[in-house]
Design an enzyme around this catalytic site. Structure first.
Site, short mmCIF file in Angstrom:
data_model
loop_
_atom_site.label_atom_id
_atom_site.label_comp_id
_atom_site.label_asym_id
_atom_site.label_seq_id
_atom_site.Cartn_x
_atom_site.Cartn_y
_atom_site.Cartn_z
N ASP A 45 45.84 35.61 37.63
CA ASP A 45 46.10 36.06 39.01
C ASP A 45 45.31 35.20 39.99
OD1 ASP A 45 43.60 37.08 38.54
OD2 ASP A 45 44.03 39.11 39.27
N SER A 46 44.55 34.21 39.46
CA SER A 46 43.97 33.16 40.31
C SER A 46 45.11 32.45 41.04
CB SER A 46 43.18 32.16 39.45
OG SER A 46 43.93 31.75 38.32
N ASP A 84 48.48 37.74 33.38
CA ASP A 84 47.35 38.49 33.94
C ASP A 84 47.88 39.67 34.76
OD1 ASP A 84 44.65 38.72 34.18
OD2 ASP A 84 44.40 37.08 35.62
N LYS A 114 46.53 40.20 29.99
CA LYS A 114 45.08 40.29 30.17
C LYS A 114 44.82 41.29 31.29
CE LYS A 114 42.50 37.04 32.39
NZ LYS A 114 41.88 37.83 33.46
N GLU A 116 41.38 43.30 33.55
CA GLU A 116 39.94 43.29 33.82
C GLU A 116 39.35 44.69 33.64
OE1 GLU A 116 39.25 41.67 37.74
OE2 GLU A 116 40.32 39.81 37.29
N GLU A 183 33.15 36.37 31.93
CA GLU A 183 33.10 35.51 33.13
C GLU A 183 31.76 35.60 33.83
OE1 GLU A 183 36.49 35.46 35.73
OE2 GLU A 183 35.41 34.32 37.27
O1 KIV Z 1 42.95 34.61 36.91
C1 KIV Z 1 42.41 33.76 36.18
O2 KIV Z 1 42.67 32.55 36.27
C2 KIV Z 1 41.43 34.24 35.22
C3 KIV Z 1 40.62 33.22 34.50
C4 KIV Z 1 39.57 32.72 35.41
C5 KIV Z 1 40.06 33.73 33.24
O3 KIV Z 1 41.28 35.40 35.05
#
Ligand code: KIV
Length: 281
Positions: A45-46, A84, A114, A116, A183
């Site tokens: 989600d970056s 994500d 993924k 968090e 992280e």
């Molecule tokens: O969103 C993302 O790119 C991430 C990575 C930094 C692990 O969660």
């Protein structure tokens, strides 16, 4: 469906070959990353910050994530593809989390998701895993809730925080996650977690002792100029080279130097003559 599965990643625990993971947000980068033999491609989600121009990952929506996951999945044949889960797509209720996680697999070609969070997210992870959705955890600095953690800064530097992160990682593993991202935590803490936990740890700003490493691809290529965290290594600095190329294009077009005969198609004179004659008749 990737060649690489969550089971393969899990088997890397304790092996001498670290897991490699990079982010991708479109098909062309996914193809290059896959061809480089990277084990896991994460549509992080970056995306929100490095591609969509938001100030944080918070505004990223399910629709945006699925759109980019679909594009990435068209470029992946070997790597494990992880989507994500965006902020508030898994926190409202377990049923909501299950519904949204399933969309990554059913509609966007992902192999796993993924999310968090540690102990508080363990019941969600358990439910997804029970339903057959492989889950990667993410503890330490969790960008979706960075403001509650005091901003984008190292976590786990005091004893209480370090204990909490340790317990979060263990809870994620107990809930059935196949791997966990650590992280922005001190190397000593990630080393302890890595030796005590039975799933691979994948570090970002967590030192060299993890079972694998992940970076945001745009950071390692020097494409994201807004902010560079200490843990990023720029393997190449592409942004200035891209700016130079763009300026050259502008200059050459304005000077009439582009396109040259080599970039143009010859022939067509007879057709032009015929059109002229028809117009004059
Ligand atoms: O969103 C993302 O790119 C991430 C990575 C930094 C692990 O969660």
């Amino acid at each position: 469906m990737a060649n690489f599965t969550p089971v393969d990643i899990k088997k890397r625990k304790g092996s001498s070959r670290p897991v490699t993971m990079l982010t991708a947000y479109d098909c062309s980068f996914a193809r290059m990353i896959d061809a480089a033999g990277i084990d896991v491609i994460l549509v992080g989600d970056s995306l929100g910050m490095v591609v969509l121009g938001y100030d944080s990952t918070v505004p990223v929506t399910m629709d945006e994530m699925l759109h980019h996951c679909r594009a990435v999945s068209r470029g992946v044949s070997n790597a494990l593809l992880v989507g994500d889960m965006p902020f508030m797509s898994y926190q409202v209720s377990i049923e909501d989390a299950l519904f949204n996680a399933a969309r990554f697999l059913k509609e966007a070609g992902c192999d796993a998701v993924k999310l968090e969070g540690g102990r508080t997210m363990a019941p969600v992870i358990k439910r997804l895993v029970t339903a057959g959705i492989p889950v990667m955890g993410h503890v330490g600095l969790t960008p979706q809730t960075a403001s509650s953690l005091g901003g984008f800064k190292v976590q786990g530097q005091d004893i209480d925080q370090a204990k909490a992160i340790y317990e979060d990682a263990m809870a994620v593993a107990d809930a059935g996650a196949f791997a966990v991202v650590l992280e922005c935590i001190p190397s000593a803490l990630s080393s302890l977690i890595t030796s005590d936990i039975d799933i691979p740890t994948i570090g970002i700003g967590a030192g060299p002792h993890c079972d694998g490493q992940v970076l945001v691809t745009n950071d390692l290529l020097g494409l994201y100029e807004k902010f560079t965290p200490r843990f990023v290594k720029k393997y190449v600095n592409l942004a200035p080279q891209i700016s130079e190329a763009l300026l050259s294009f502008k200059k050459e077009v304005e000077a009439g130097d582009f396109p040259s005969p080599e970039e143009s198609f010859p022939g067509g004179e007879e057709a032009v003559q015929a059109i002229r004659e028809k117009a004059e008749a």
